[in-house]
Scaffold this active site. Structure first.
Site, short mmCIF file in Angstrom:
data_model
loop_
_atom_site.label_atom_id
_atom_site.label_comp_id
_atom_site.label_asym_id
_atom_site.label_seq_id
_atom_site.Cartn_x
_atom_site.Cartn_y
_atom_site.Cartn_z
N SER A 1 46.04 40.57 28.19
CA SER A 1 45.95 39.50 29.18
C SER A 1 44.54 39.45 29.78
O SER A 1 44.27 38.65 30.66
CB SER A 1 46.97 39.76 30.30
OG SER A 1 46.69 41.02 30.88
N ASP B 1 43.60 50.10 25.52
CA ASP B 1 44.00 50.69 26.79
C ASP B 1 42.79 51.44 27.33
O ASP B 1 42.19 52.26 26.65
CB ASP B 1 45.20 51.63 26.60
CG ASP B 1 45.92 51.83 27.93
OD1 ASP B 1 46.18 50.82 28.61
OD2 ASP B 1 46.18 52.97 28.30
P1 ITT Z 1 45.92 44.46 29.13
O1 ITT Z 1 46.78 45.68 29.38
O2 ITT Z 1 46.70 43.17 29.06
O3 ITT Z 1 45.00 44.62 27.95
P2 ITT Z 1 44.61 45.26 31.60
O4 ITT Z 1 43.43 44.68 32.32
O5 ITT Z 1 45.85 45.54 32.39
O6 ITT Z 1 44.92 44.25 30.38
P3 ITT Z 1 44.49 48.11 30.97
O7 ITT Z 1 45.96 48.33 31.11
O8 ITT Z 1 43.78 48.77 29.84
O9 ITT Z 1 44.14 46.54 30.84
O10 ITT Z 1 43.83 48.50 32.34
C1 ITT Z 1 42.51 48.74 32.42
C2 ITT Z 1 42.06 48.70 33.85
O11 ITT Z 1 40.72 49.19 33.85
C3 ITT Z 1 42.01 47.29 34.43
O12 ITT Z 1 42.13 47.37 35.84
C4 ITT Z 1 40.63 46.81 34.02
O13 ITT Z 1 40.12 45.81 34.90
C5 ITT Z 1 39.84 48.11 34.10
N1 ITT Z 1 38.81 48.11 33.05
C6 ITT Z 1 38.99 48.32 31.72
N2 ITT Z 1 37.85 48.18 31.06
C7 ITT Z 1 36.93 47.88 31.98
C8 ITT Z 1 35.56 47.59 31.91
O14 ITT Z 1 34.92 47.54 30.75
N3 ITT Z 1 34.92 47.32 33.05
C9 ITT Z 1 35.56 47.33 34.22
N4 ITT Z 1 36.85 47.57 34.39
C10 ITT Z 1 37.54 47.85 33.26
#
Ligand code: ITT
Length: 180
Positions: free
Chosen positions: A8, A64
């Site tokens: 998402s 993830d």
């Molecule tokens: P999906 O599960 O649908 O892929 P999500 O944003 O919930 O989307 P995650 O469960 O992997 O994804 O959670 C990752 C968290 O870490 C989320 O709060 C992101 O905004 C943050 N995050 C991941 N990669 C990041 C990045 O490159 N820069 C900043 N924040 C990041």
């Protein structure tokens, strides 16, 4: 070949499109995030479920990722998404602000599944937590500084060159190229 990126999070897709030669189609399916402190386990389970759910025609990837703060014992880690939604990025900075050690790392696991082959690719980037700066990126980027710049101050290309996701995508791209 088209790769279905099940997420998402538009920011993740933007970075993958910039990196990969293949077509990347975003699928907004909310797969079950199993309770685990192992990102690879969470991502692999998500990829298998998403592959079945999307009809099984094209390979899928899920990503993830999380922010791991040293002085907080790795928190928020696998709970980064929940913490971003509930506490918010600014208040994560407030929690870490008074710590002497502000070191942290981002970690990312990309899981691939095509019905036969399951594989994971990981990447990490070290940095430190700072007061929010920059307009780019997403999520925790404004409070994560690497070599003097926050990830929100970097272009997507520059962020990919040093980031946890960029490193995982690089391994994935090499692996894909070798299979062709
Ligand atoms: P999906 O599960 O649908 O892929 P999500 O944003 O919930 O989307 P995650 O469960 O992997 O994804 O959670 C990752 C968290 O870490 C989320 O709060 C992101 O905004 C943050 N995050 C991941 N990669 C990041 C990045 O490159 N820069 C900043 N924040 C990041």
């Amino acid at each position: 070949m088209t790769i279905r990126f099940v997420t998402s999070n538009d920011g993740k897709v933007r970075e993958a499109r910039e990196y990969l030669a293949e077509d990347v189609e975003q699928i907004n399916y909310d797969y079950t995030e199993i309770q685990s402190d192992d990102l690879a386990e969470i991502a692999l389970a998500g990829a298998a479920e998403a592959f079945e759910e999307t009809g099984g025609d094209d390979p899928v990837i899920v990503d993830d990722s999380g922010l791991f703060v040293d002085s907080l014992g790795g928190f928020p880690g696998p709970y980064s998404s929940y913490v971003e939604d509930t506490v918010g990025v600014e208040r994560v900075w407030n929690v870490v602000e008074n710590e002497e050690n502000r070191r942290a790392r981002f970690r990312c696991v990309v899981a691939y599944y095509d019905g036969e082959t399951a594989e994971t690719f990981d990447g990490a980037v070290p940095g430190r937590i700072v007061a929010p700066r920059g307009e780019g990126g997403f999520g925790y980027d404004p409070i994560f500084e690497h070599e003097g710049e926050t990830l929100a101050e970097m272009s997507t290309e520059r962020k990919n060159a040093i980031s946890h996701r960029g490193r995982a995508l690089a391994k994935f791209a090499d692996w894909l190229a070798q299979r062709d």
